[in-house]
Design an enzyme around this catalytic site. Structure first.
Site, short mmCIF file in Angstrom:
data_model
loop_
_atom_site.label_atom_id
_atom_site.label_comp_id
_atom_site.label_asym_id
_atom_site.label_seq_id
_atom_site.Cartn_x
_atom_site.Cartn_y
_atom_site.Cartn_z
N GLY A 1 0.87 -0.43 8.00
CA GLY A 1 -0.43 -0.40 7.33
C GLY A 1 -1.09 0.95 7.53
N SER A 2 -1.78 1.10 8.66
CA SER A 2 -2.45 2.39 8.94
C SER A 2 -1.46 3.52 9.10
N ARG B 1 -41.65 -13.48 -1.50
CA ARG B 1 -41.58 -14.63 -0.58
C ARG B 1 -42.78 -14.62 0.39
N LEU C 1 -33.25 -12.60 3.41
CA LEU C 1 -33.40 -13.72 2.48
C LEU C 1 -33.33 -15.06 3.21
N GLU D 1 -7.81 1.44 2.00
CA GLU D 1 -7.90 2.89 1.70
C GLU D 1 -8.13 3.70 2.97
P1 TGC Z 1 -0.22 13.85 8.40
O1 TGC Z 1 0.78 14.58 9.22
O2 TGC Z 1 -1.67 14.01 8.70
O3 TGC Z 1 0.00 14.24 6.86
C1 TGC Z 1 1.25 14.16 6.21
C2 TGC Z 1 1.18 15.06 4.97
O4 TGC Z 1 0.20 14.55 4.09
C3 TGC Z 1 -0.86 15.52 3.88
N1 TGC Z 1 -2.10 14.75 3.89
C4 TGC Z 1 -2.86 14.59 2.82
N2 TGC Z 1 -2.76 15.05 1.58
C5 TGC Z 1 -3.73 14.68 0.71
N3 TGC Z 1 -4.72 13.87 1.01
C6 TGC Z 1 -4.85 13.36 2.27
N4 TGC Z 1 -5.86 12.53 2.57
C7 TGC Z 1 -3.90 13.73 3.24
N5 TGC Z 1 -3.74 13.42 4.54
C8 TGC Z 1 -2.63 14.07 4.92
C9 TGC Z 1 -0.76 16.45 5.06
O5 TGC Z 1 -1.28 17.72 4.74
C10 TGC Z 1 0.73 16.48 5.29
O6 TGC Z 1 1.32 17.32 4.29
P2 TGC Z 1 2.60 18.22 4.64
O7 TGC Z 1 2.82 19.04 3.41
O8 TGC Z 1 2.22 19.01 5.85
O9 TGC Z 1 3.71 17.26 4.92
O10 TGC Z 1 0.19 12.34 8.40
P3 TGC Z 1 0.08 11.27 9.54
O11 TGC Z 1 1.35 10.50 9.57
O12 TGC Z 1 -0.39 11.90 10.85
O13 TGC Z 1 -1.01 10.27 9.00
C11 TGC Z 1 -2.34 10.55 8.99
C12 TGC Z 1 -3.14 9.28 8.60
C13 TGC Z 1 -3.11 8.24 9.70
C14 TGC Z 1 -4.57 9.78 8.41
C15 TGC Z 1 -2.59 8.69 7.30
O14 TGC Z 1 -1.37 8.12 7.52
C16 TGC Z 1 -3.52 7.66 6.70
O15 TGC Z 1 -4.41 8.00 5.94
N6 TGC Z 1 -3.34 6.31 6.99
C17 TGC Z 1 -4.08 5.28 6.35
C18 TGC Z 1 -3.22 4.58 5.33
C19 TGC Z 1 -4.01 4.13 4.11
O16 TGC Z 1 -5.07 4.64 3.81
N7 TGC Z 1 -3.47 3.19 3.38
C20 TGC Z 1 -4.09 2.78 2.16
C21 TGC Z 1 -3.14 1.96 1.33
S1 TGC Z 1 -3.62 1.82 -0.37
C22 TGC Z 1 -5.01 0.93 -0.40
O17 TGC Z 1 -5.59 0.53 0.56
C23 TGC Z 1 -5.50 0.66 -1.76
S2 TGC Z 1 -6.81 -0.41 -1.82
C24 TGC Z 1 -7.05 -0.31 -3.47
C25 TGC Z 1 -8.26 -0.97 -3.98
O18 TGC Z 1 -8.22 -2.20 -4.26
O19 TGC Z 1 -9.29 -0.24 -4.26
P1 FAD Z 2 -3.35 -2.24 10.83
O1 FAD Z 2 -2.88 -0.89 10.48
O2 FAD Z 2 -2.42 -3.17 11.55
O3 FAD Z 2 -4.69 -2.09 11.69
C1 FAD Z 2 -5.29 -3.18 12.41
C2 FAD Z 2 -6.46 -2.62 13.23
O4 FAD Z 2 -5.94 -1.64 14.17
C3 FAD Z 2 -7.49 -1.87 12.36
O5 FAD Z 2 -8.77 -2.08 12.91
C4 FAD Z 2 -7.10 -0.42 12.55
O6 FAD Z 2 -8.17 0.48 12.34
C5 FAD Z 2 -6.65 -0.42 13.99
N1 FAD Z 2 -5.75 0.72 14.27
C6 FAD Z 2 -4.51 0.98 13.74
N2 FAD Z 2 -4.03 2.12 14.22
C7 FAD Z 2 -4.96 2.61 15.07
C8 FAD Z 2 -5.06 3.77 15.89
N3 FAD Z 2 -4.09 4.71 15.91
N4 FAD Z 2 -6.15 3.93 16.67
C9 FAD Z 2 -7.17 3.03 16.64
N5 FAD Z 2 -7.14 1.91 15.89
C10 FAD Z 2 -6.06 1.70 15.11
N6 FAD Z 2 -2.48 -1.32 0.23
C11 FAD Z 2 -1.76 -0.74 -0.79
O7 FAD Z 2 -0.77 -0.05 -0.54
N7 FAD Z 2 -2.12 -0.93 -2.09
C12 FAD Z 2 -3.18 -1.70 -2.44
O8 FAD Z 2 -3.48 -1.84 -3.63
C13 FAD Z 2 -3.93 -2.33 -1.42
N8 FAD Z 2 -4.95 -3.19 -1.73
C14 FAD Z 2 -5.53 -3.91 -0.74
C15 FAD Z 2 -6.40 -4.97 -1.07
C16 FAD Z 2 -6.94 -5.77 -0.07
C17 FAD Z 2 -7.81 -6.93 -0.46
C18 FAD Z 2 -6.67 -5.48 1.29
C19 FAD Z 2 -7.27 -6.32 2.40
C20 FAD Z 2 -5.82 -4.47 1.64
C21 FAD Z 2 -5.22 -3.68 0.63
N9 FAD Z 2 -4.26 -2.71 0.94
C22 FAD Z 2 -3.55 -2.10 -0.06
C23 FAD Z 2 -3.83 -2.53 2.33
C24 FAD Z 2 -4.80 -1.75 3.21
O9 FAD Z 2 -4.75 -0.39 2.88
C25 FAD Z 2 -4.42 -2.00 4.67
O10 FAD Z 2 -4.83 -3.31 4.97
C26 FAD Z 2 -5.04 -0.99 5.61
O11 FAD Z 2 -4.50 0.30 5.41
C27 FAD Z 2 -4.85 -1.38 7.08
O12 FAD Z 2 -3.53 -1.74 7.35
P2 FAD Z 2 -3.23 -3.14 8.13
O13 FAD Z 2 -3.94 -4.22 7.40
O14 FAD Z 2 -1.77 -3.23 8.29
O15 FAD Z 2 -3.93 -2.99 9.55
#
Ligand code: TGC
Ligand code: FAD
Length: 397
Positions: A142-143, A281, A351, A376
């Site tokens: 996930g993260s 209210r 409320l 995200e």
């Molecule tokens: P790290 O070594 O920092 O970076 C790897 C490469 O990626 C580049 N980079 C970025 N580029 C663009 N935008 C960003 N925000 C970037 N962050 C990093 C970086 O420059 C590097 O490039 P290169 O050329 O040097 O290789 O990577 P890390 O493994 O240490 O990870 C950093 C971390 C933890 C911040 C990253 O993995 C992270 O953001 N984790 C969170 C995962 C996440 O956000 N998942 C979301 C899933 S999708 C979703 O939730 C959709 S919800 C949709 C909805 O319904 O609205």
């Molecule tokens: P985990 O990564 O297991 O994290 C659990 C807890 O541990 C969190 O509080 C986190 O902050 C904490 N944690 C993790 N690592 C660390 C650390 N290093 N230090 C301190 N704390 C930490 N994903 C997609 O790819 N596409 C989508 O369209 C999408 N839509 C979504 C829609 C919904 C309704 C939801 C709930 C999620 C969606 N996601 C999607 C996934 C979402 O991005 C993940 O749930 C999110 O990135 C967190 O991953 P996880 O749930 O596995 O939690």
């Protein structure tokens, strides 16, 4: 001296907007209030997405609105942000639908796709003939998306890929015509797998998208899995323009920017509802807005919203100038979602018992914002990204 006429906001960014941004903002507001708000509560309670609105989102130009060409509206970042704000003012799940289509499904094709992929998909996605989703998260990843297990193996004389793996928590997956799937693959001559993006199409053998049931948050948004069981994906469906984690992370940067504006919209809605309610209210013989404790809550919400809006606008102008970096987007998402979540919790208390009722809309926002806080990039992950930028020290692991 007579009391001044009450006004809900002391800060406005209206004078900082271009004329076209003002018009887009106001038409997005009118659309969301007249078409989406009247149906949202029933869909939320039923746990259904208002599919009948998808075509209208396209007609309004919301889908792919931040992209240029291929039938997209090509709006600037502030106009795009304003649309996200108005969508999320009504419901985070509705904003989710539009931001996934725009920033997570269309953007990777627009930024990293071949010309053929762009021509094939983007015009249809802008008109809602094709719905997309974004597959990054997995059951064990996930993260830390770099730990993903989904993999693509190139095989046969044609060089097609075979994808295996599972993605979960995927917004829109059960209704998607295509999924942008991020998977690891071993490239020729290398022993280290690299992450690549693939367009996986509905109907491909071995590809299914089961719906996730039982969500108590974001109930008006459809969530599901992506199951990939020996799915043969033509090599022309790989996105040629990006390799590595920066592919999906750069898409997330686009979507997180929109969420930064969206959070302000949710906060405005709960604040305005709490303000109106407490001015009407009456308890202990006067409107409860006349008590100091109530005013403190209103003032704190108001001030947080003002700061969030100014930050969103400031970063919007930086983005327009091509100067916004990803960690600033982390700050915007983290701050504004946190303020929205805090406002929703405070507004709910104001409320009283009515605060938990669907017809007053605040509890729905509060439940939604729990998801927005987590997806995200969780609040904590953005804290660490900002901490890394401030100190030069990565505290992720
Ligand atoms: P790290 O070594 O920092 O970076 C790897 C490469 O990626 C580049 N980079 C970025 N580029 C663009 N935008 C960003 N925000 C970037 N962050 C990093 C970086 O420059 C590097 O490039 P290169 O050329 O040097 O290789 O990577 P890390 O493994 O240490 O990870 C950093 C971390 C933890 C911040 C990253 O993995 C992270 O953001 N984790 C969170 C995962 C996440 O956000 N998942 C979301 C899933 S999708 C979703 O939730 C959709 S919800 C949709 C909805 O319904 O609205
Ligand atoms: P985990 O990564 O297991 O994290 C659990 C807890 O541990 C969190 O509080 C986190 O902050 C904490 N944690 C993790 N690592 C660390 C650390 N290093 N230090 C301190 N704390 C930490 N994903 C997609 O790819 N596409 C989508 O369209 C999408 N839509 C979504 C829609 C919904 C309704 C939801 C709930 C999620 C969606 N996601 C999607 C996934 C979402 O991005 C993940 O749930 C999110 O990135 C967190 O991953 P996880 O749930 O596995 O939690």
């Amino acid at each position: 001296m007579p009391a001044p006429e009450p006004r809900p906001y002391l800060v406005s960014i209206d004078h900082l907007l271009e004329e076209d941004e003002r018009l887009i903002w106001s038409s997005a507001h009118d659309f969301c209030q007249t078409k989406v708000l009247p149906v949202i509560e029933a869909h939320y309670e039923a746990g259904t997405f208002p599919k009948q609105l998808i075509g209208e989102f396209a007609e309004m130009g919301f889908l792919g609105c931040s992209l240029e060409g291929y039938g997209c509206a090509g709006l600037g970042p502030v106009a795009y942000g304003a649309i996200m704000l108005e969508l999320e003012r009504v419901d985070s799940g509705i904003r989710s639908f539009c931001s996934v289509q725009t920033a997570l499904a269309m953007y990777p094709i627009w930024a990293y796709g071949s010309e053929e992929q762009k021509q094939r998909w983007l015009p249809k996605m802008a008109t809602a003939e094709a719905i997309g989703c974004f597959g990054l998260t997995e059951p064990n990843s996930g993260s830390d998306p770099g730990s993903m297990r989904t993999h693509a193996k190139q095989q046969g004389p044609g060089g097609d890929f075979v994808l295996n793996g599972q993605k979960m928590w995927i917004t829109n997956s059960p209704i998607a015509d295509l999924a942008v799937v991020w998977a690891k693959t071993l490239e020729h001559g290398s022993e280290t797998p690299v992450i690549r993006g693939f367009i996986v199409e509905r109907g491909m053998k071995g590809f299914s998208t089961p719906e996730t049931h039982g969500k108590l948050s974001l109930r008006a948004s459809i969530t599901g899995e992506l199951v990939l069981d020996e799915v043969v994906v033509p090599k022309d469906n790989m996105l040629p323009g990006v390799r590595g984690l920066k592919g999906p992370l750069s898409c997330l940067t686009q979507a997180r920017y929109g969420i930064g504006w969206g959070g302000v919209g949710a906060a405005m809605d709960v604040y305005e509802r709490a303000r109106r309610y407490t001015m009407e209210r009456v308890q202990f013989g006067k409107p409860i807005a006349g008590f100091q404790l109530t005013q403190q809550k209103l003032v704190e919400m108001h001030d947080e919203i003002a700061k969030g809006l100014l930050l969103a606008h400031h970063f919007g102008r930086l983005k327009q100038a091509g100067k916004l970096d990803p960690v600033q987007v982390s700050m915007l998402k983290r701050e504004n979602v946190q303020l929205a979540r805090n406002c929703a919790r405070t507004a709910r208390t104001m409320l009283g018992g009515n605060g938990i009722m669907g017809e007053f809309h605040i509890m729905r926002h509060l439940c939604n914002l729990e998801t927005v806080y987590t997806y995200e990039g969780t609040h904590e992950i953005h804290t660490l990204a900002i901490g890394r930028a401030l100190t030069g020290l990565a505290a992720f692991s």
